[in-house]
Write an enzyme that holds these catalytic residues in place. Structure first.
Site, PDB file in Angstrom:
ATOM      1  N   GLY A 247       6.126  14.081  -3.498  1.00 29.01           N
ATOM      2  CA  GLY A 247       6.437  15.329  -4.175  1.00 29.01           C
ATOM      3  C   GLY A 247       6.655  15.271  -5.664  1.00 29.01           C
ATOM      4  O   GLY A 247       6.774  16.321  -6.307  1.00 29.01           O
ATOM      5  N   GLU A 284       6.247   8.448  -0.003  1.00 28.03           N
ATOM      6  CA  GLU A 284       4.926   9.002   0.305  1.00 28.03           C
ATOM      7  C   GLU A 284       4.366   9.789  -0.873  1.00 28.03           C
ATOM      8  O   GLU A 284       4.086  10.981  -0.752  1.00 28.03           O
ATOM      9  CB  GLU A 284       5.041   9.952   1.512  1.00 28.03           C
ATOM     10  N   PRO A 285       4.192   9.160  -2.041  1.00 31.96           N
ATOM     11  CA  PRO A 285       3.673   9.937  -3.170  1.00 31.96           C
ATOM     12  C   PRO A 285       2.173  10.199  -3.042  1.00 31.96           C
ATOM     13  O   PRO A 285       1.423   9.323  -2.588  1.00 31.96           O
ATOM     14  CB  PRO A 285       3.954   9.026  -4.375  1.00 31.96           C
ATOM     15  N   GLY A 286       1.754  11.374  -3.410  1.00 31.68           N
ATOM     16  CA  GLY A 286       0.329  11.710  -3.416  1.00 31.68           C
ATOM     17  C   GLY A 286      -0.112  12.073  -4.824  1.00 31.68           C
ATOM     18  O   GLY A 286      -0.661  11.256  -5.564  1.00 31.68           O
ATOM     19  N   ARG A 323      -7.288  24.782  -6.580  1.00 30.73           N
ATOM     20  CA  ARG A 323      -5.863  25.014  -6.830  1.00 30.73           C
ATOM     21  C   ARG A 323      -5.571  26.325  -7.564  1.00 30.73           C
ATOM     22  O   ARG A 323      -4.625  27.017  -7.199  1.00 30.73           O
ATOM     23  CB  ARG A 323      -5.242  23.819  -7.557  1.00 30.73           C
ATOM     24  N   TYR A 327      -3.059  28.588  -5.490  1.00 27.73           N
ATOM     25  CA  TYR A 327      -1.662  28.682  -5.931  1.00 27.73           C
ATOM     26  C   TYR A 327      -1.523  29.174  -7.362  1.00 27.73           C
ATOM     27  O   TYR A 327      -0.494  28.946  -7.999  1.00 27.73           O
ATOM     28  CB  TYR A 327      -0.944  27.323  -5.890  1.00 27.73           C
ATOM     29  N   CYS A 354     -18.778  34.063  -5.472  1.00 30.69           N
ATOM     30  CA  CYS A 354     -18.629  35.518  -5.398  1.00 30.69           C
ATOM     31  C   CYS A 354     -17.260  35.911  -4.863  1.00 30.69           C
ATOM     32  O   CYS A 354     -17.126  36.387  -3.728  1.00 30.69           O
ATOM     33  CB  CYS A 354     -19.744  36.098  -4.543  1.00 30.69           C
ATOM     34  N   GLU A 355     -16.233  35.651  -5.646  1.00 26.72           N
ATOM     35  CA  GLU A 355     -14.848  36.027  -5.351  1.00 26.72           C
ATOM     36  C   GLU A 355     -14.164  36.239  -6.688  1.00 26.72           C
ATOM     37  O   GLU A 355     -14.320  35.406  -7.592  1.00 26.72           O
ATOM     38  CB  GLU A 355     -14.086  34.880  -4.656  1.00 26.72           C
ATOM     39  N   TYR A 382      -5.717  16.938  -4.941  1.00 25.42           N
ATOM     40  CA  TYR A 382      -5.877  18.253  -4.308  1.00 25.42           C
ATOM     41  C   TYR A 382      -7.038  19.039  -4.909  1.00 25.42           C
ATOM     42  O   TYR A 382      -6.962  20.258  -5.056  1.00 25.42           O
ATOM     43  CB  TYR A 382      -4.558  19.057  -4.366  1.00 25.42           C
TER      44      TYR A 382
HETATM   45  C1  LIG Z   1       1.631  16.215   1.000  1.00 28.64           C
HETATM   46  C2  LIG Z   1       2.672  15.289   1.476  1.00 28.64           C
HETATM   47  C3  LIG Z   1       3.118  14.260   0.661  1.00 28.64           C
HETATM   48  C4  LIG Z   1       2.647  14.070  -0.759  1.00 28.64           C
HETATM   49  O1  LIG Z   1       3.040  15.096  -1.603  1.00 28.64           O
HETATM   50  P1  LIG Z   1       2.728  14.994  -3.181  1.00 28.64           P
HETATM   51  O2  LIG Z   1       3.322  16.216  -3.739  1.00 28.64           O
HETATM   52  O3  LIG Z   1       1.252  14.961  -3.308  1.00 28.64           O
HETATM   53  O4  LIG Z   1       3.368  13.743  -3.673  1.00 28.64           O
HETATM   54  C5  LIG Z   1       4.039  13.372   1.182  1.00 28.64           C
HETATM   55  N1  LIG Z   1       4.518  13.505   2.447  1.00 28.64           N
HETATM   56  C6  LIG Z   1       4.110  14.508   3.257  1.00 28.64           C
HETATM   57  C7  LIG Z   1       4.663  14.592   4.615  1.00 28.64           C
HETATM   58  C8  LIG Z   1       3.185  15.432   2.800  1.00 28.64           C
HETATM   59  O5  LIG Z   1       2.803  16.418   3.603  1.00 28.64           O
END
Ligand SMILES: *Cc1c(COP(=O)(O)O)cnc(C)c1O
Length: 425
Positions: A247, A284-286, A323, A327, A354-355, A382
């Site tokens: 997150g 769990e960083p994305g 995105r 959002y 076409c949106e 994303y």
């Molecule tokens: C999407 C997600 C993440 C990663 O979130 P980021 O905002 O991209 O860091 C981590 N854990 C879970 C369970 C998620 O669904």
């Protein structure tokens, strides 16, 4: 002409007025590979990962890249080779981890709607942990594991009910969200899990939202999680690890999230102060690992001045960069060639789909002419992983830059590929 880095993008910079990723000019890549084109910096990904790893020096910790942010095999390979695990949300993502050479034992499986088939696939692969999101899921996972003749390692995802102060679509740790088990029911849920023979409790998990730019929600969530750990362990259920989810935000438009190592210095201080300094940590960083490692290069097709609004029509669209449409998210848009002498046009940058929702940037100063290129920044997370073929638009090509070297991670999709699997009666 300048040689300046772009804020938040340490590996994207102008060299003599030309935009580069690491040592490679984007204009040359656009001419060779066409547009829209995603270009990622390997050094940027490793630098982002390095900030977490620095933060965890001397600790028991595992970074599990939340691969839904960008699940392209070549991106996964970078993280797998750097020792990362993966946070997955589907059987498809598990198959990608294995195809990219990732270690199944370092996989954690999140998501509110795991199917029995996906549970079997994950047990077969020997993943590290299922992050279970409901009591009903506990029962199903137990049954699948017993049938499979194994025990499923589990954490329960707790909804800590803290407000991450982000966009409502990407906040996940509040009471009204579909995610996790309610804070008040956590202990009972653990007691129930402890009675099921097909489950082995290994940890506790939360994930409070995305694009979080302040450390306060994390500190609040950690306090609530540690209260729960204390209560659960007091009932004779030991927890090997604490998973604080992902997150952490990135700089899209002057955002100032804490650096990963600075955030973790604060969190680790709290863990130490409360006597949990020895506990294994999972994260769990994305977005924060890949978001600012990628740009999307797009060609200006038409400038369309209007009475109320001007439009800059480009060849990338909401199917490539979803995105903004999803959002109302902001991506910076910059020219590949700096033209300091030119005057800019105030316009909306829009795609061909076409949106009316197909816009990439609103009210931007654009100095590029038709036939010239723009770069949409912060396009590593994303974007491709959320992309679609809407309007029968093939997916863009993806490249990985490593110093002066360029690797094709995904060639541009062909139109023939789009309907190769379809049938006429
Ligand atoms: C999407 C997600 C993440 C990663 O979130 P980021 O905002 O991209 O860091 C981590 N854990 C879970 C369970 C998620 O669904």
């Amino acid at each position: 002409m300048t040689s300046a880095n772009l804020p938040g993008h340490p590996f994207v910079h102008y060299r003599r007025g030309t935009l580069c990723v690491e040592g490679v000019e984007l204009g040359a890549l656009a001419r060779e590979h066409g547009t829209p084109l995603f270009v990622y910096s390997k050094a940027a990904m490793l630098a982002a990962l390095g900030a977490y790893q620095r933060g965890f020096t001397g600790r028991k910790a595992q970074v599990c890249y939340a691969m839904k942010a960008n699940s392209t095999l070549g991106v996964l390979q970078v993280f797998a080779q750097a020792g990362c695990g993966f946070d997955i949300v589907s059987g498809g993502e598990l198959a990608r981890v294995i195809a990219a050479g990732g270690d199944a034992r370092k996989v954690i499986f999140s998501g509110v709607g795991k199917t029995r088939a996906e549970m079997r696939q994950a047990l077969q692969a020997g993943i590290g942990c299922f992050n279970v999101e409901s009591e009903a899921e506990l029962d199903v996972l137990n049954a699948v594991a017993v049938e499979h003749g194994s025990t499923a390692p589990i954490s329960i995802r707790v909804n800590p009910n803290v407000d991450p102060k982000t966009h409502p679509y990407i906040s996940t740790g509040l009471k009204g969200n579909k995610f996790g088990v309610a804070h008040e029911r956590t202990l009972e849920t653990y007691q129930r899990a402890a009675r099921l023979p097909g489950l082995r409790i290994v940890g506790i998990d939360c994930h409070i939202g995305s694009q979080i730019t302040d450390s306060a929600p994390y500190l609040d969530a950690l306090d609530r999680m540690l209260d729960l750990v204390t209560a659960i362990e007091a009932h004779g259920i030991p927890l090997e690890h604490i998973d604080l989810g992902g997150g952490l935000g990135i700089d899209y438009n002057g955002d100032t999230p804490p650096a990963a190592d600075a955030l973790w210095a604060q969190l680790l201080a709290k863990l130490d102060a409360r006597g949990f300094g020895e506990r294994k940590l999972m994260i769990e960083p994305g977005r924060s690992l890949v978001g600012n490692a990628g740009v999307c290069v797009t060609e200006v097709l038409y400038l369309k001045p209007g009475e109320h609004k001007n439009f800059c029509v480009v060849d990338a669209a909401m199917n490539d960069l979803p995105r903004p449409a999803m959002y109302q998210a902001f991506h910076r848009i910059v020219p590949l060639q700096e033209h300091t002498e030119r005057s800019a046009l105030l316009c909306d940058v829009v795609g061909p789909v076409c949106e009316s929702g197909d816009w990439i940037g609103r009210d931007r100063q654009i100095s590029a002419q038709a036939g010239e290129h723009l770069a949409v920044l912060s396009a590593g997370a994303y974007c491709v992983s959320m992309s679609s073929n809407y309007n029968s638009r093939p997916r863009a090509a993806e490249l990985l830059v490593d110093g002066d070297a360029v690797h094709v991670l995904r060639p541009r999709e062909s139109v023939a590929q789009l309907f190769a699997g379809e049938m006429l009666r």
